[in-house]
Design an enzyme around this catalytic site. Structure first.
Site, PDB file in Angstrom:
ATOM      1  N   HIS A  13     -15.706   6.112 -14.091  1.00 38.21           N
ATOM      2  CA  HIS A  13     -17.375   5.826 -14.464  1.00 38.21           C
ATOM      3  C   HIS A  13     -17.094   5.688 -15.575  1.00 38.21           C
ATOM      4  O   HIS A  13     -18.359   4.809 -15.689  1.00 38.21           O
ATOM      5  CB  HIS A  13     -17.899   7.247 -14.419  1.00 38.21           C
ATOM      6  CG  HIS A  13     -19.329   6.377 -13.147  1.00 38.21           C
ATOM      7  ND1 HIS A  13     -20.128   5.085 -13.332  1.00 38.21           N
ATOM      8  CD2 HIS A  13     -20.037   7.417 -12.115  1.00 38.21           C
ATOM      9  CE1 HIS A  13     -20.878   5.265 -12.193  1.00 38.21           C
ATOM     10  NE2 HIS A  13     -20.799   5.981 -11.531  1.00 38.21           N
ATOM     11  N   ASP A 237     -15.149  -8.208   3.802  1.00 38.23           N
ATOM     12  CA  ASP A 237     -14.007  -7.596   4.581  1.00 38.23           C
ATOM     13  C   ASP A 237     -12.651  -8.095   4.324  1.00 38.23           C
ATOM     14  O   ASP A 237     -12.419  -9.561   4.158  1.00 38.23           O
ATOM     15  CB  ASP A 237     -14.844  -9.247   5.066  1.00 38.23           C
ATOM     16  CG  ASP A 237     -13.289  -9.269   6.675  1.00 38.23           C
ATOM     17  OD1 ASP A 237     -12.095  -8.818   7.208  1.00 38.23           O
ATOM     18  OD2 ASP A 237     -14.091  -9.669   7.353  1.00 38.23           O
TER      19      ASP A 237
END
Length: 296
Positions: A13, A237
């Protein structure tokens, strides 16, 4: 699941926030599925104060050692993960209820804010805290468009700032959903360029290590709201078809952590919550709470 592909990943992070991470995954999936070669380069910009005396020396502390196993561990409360699904109608009903309770405000309450307010009030109700105790709802806010000059929305890095809305248990329970949602809305609106600058100046003057906040989580007075229903998590995808579900990994499984994703249905929100087991049991028996959610 009899067939399908599970894909897991992790990131630091300090390097990227949710906006950057999902942008990276979206580009990666396009390359995998279509061989896209003309993808956009990373937009990298730094933001920090001018006139800083570098280097900044960060104090080093000894890492805490994990406690030794003992027979008392069986009495330690345990946490459980559960996904709460808010349909588009659920969210619309919550907004109507919030606006009806606090119709005088000019601030617009978002879907994230009203869902977070519903979760905050419901969790704290079973926290066991006294009515006069302060509680905190920490919300991660994207600062890209709040700085002056603003950064591009596609800027890669960690531009999220975690800040708390504060209310006592009595205020949460007695003043209702509209008032609670308004406190979160005010918190988000307060994250301005001046606010960020003051935080940075204070941090440089009083350099300190970032703590995990274990004490507040153990006390049960804090919830942390991360991620966003605006992230297009179902548009990735890799050549196997679009995802049917998205979940946060074990790195997010800390008590009272709420990870918000868009639901699979348009306009819905999934809240992946890690809660103390006794709090979860009480929530699942609360008719008022369940009126607006579906358990996944």
């Amino acid at each position: 699941m009899k067939d399908g592909v599970f894909m897991g990943f992790c990131y630091n992070h300090l390097v990227a926030d949710g906006v950057s991470m999902w942008s990276f995954l979206h580009t990666w999936s396009k390359i995998c599925s279509s061989g896209l070669q003309d993808h956009k380069p990373l937009v990298l910009k730094r933001w920090f104060l001018d006139g800083i005396d570098y280097p900044i020396h960060i104090p080093v502390s000894e890492p805490e050692r994990p406690p030794q196993p003992s027979s008392e561990l069986s009495s330690v409360p345990i946490t459980k993960d559960r996904v709460f699904h808010f349909t588009k109608k659920n969210i619309s009903d919550l907004k109507a209820k919030a606006n009806n309770e606090d119709g005088s405000s000019d601030l617009k309450i978002s879907s994230l804010q009203v869902v977070s307010a519903h979760m905050w009030r419901s969790i704290i109700r079973y926290s066991g805290l006294s009515r006069g105790v302060e509680t905190f709802c920490k919300v991660a806010v994207d600062l890209r468009q709040r700085l002056n000059p603003p950064f591009e929305k596609e800027c890669f890095g960690n531009m999220a700032y975690l800040s708390p809305a504060i209310a006592t248990v009595e205020e949460l329970l007695d003043r209702g959903l509209g008032w609670t949602a308004l406190q979160i809305s005010k918190l988000v609106s307060s994250q301005t360029n001046e606010n960020c600058k003051r935080f940075a100046e204070d941090w440089v003057r009083n350099v300190r290590n970032l703590k995990s906040g274990v004490e507040s989580k153990m006390a049960g007075d804090t919830i942390v709201v991360s991620s966003s229903p605006r992230f297009k998590v179902y548009d990735n995808d890799f050549g196997w078809g679009k995802p049917i579900a998205v979940r946060a990994g074990p790195g997010n499984s800390i008590s009272s952590k709420l990870v918000l994703f868009p639901g699979i249905d348009e306009g819905s929100i999934d809240v992946q919550a890690t809660l103390w087991f006794d709090v979860l049991v009480n929530l699942l028996a609360n008719v008022e709470f369940l009126e607006y959610v579906t358990i996944v």
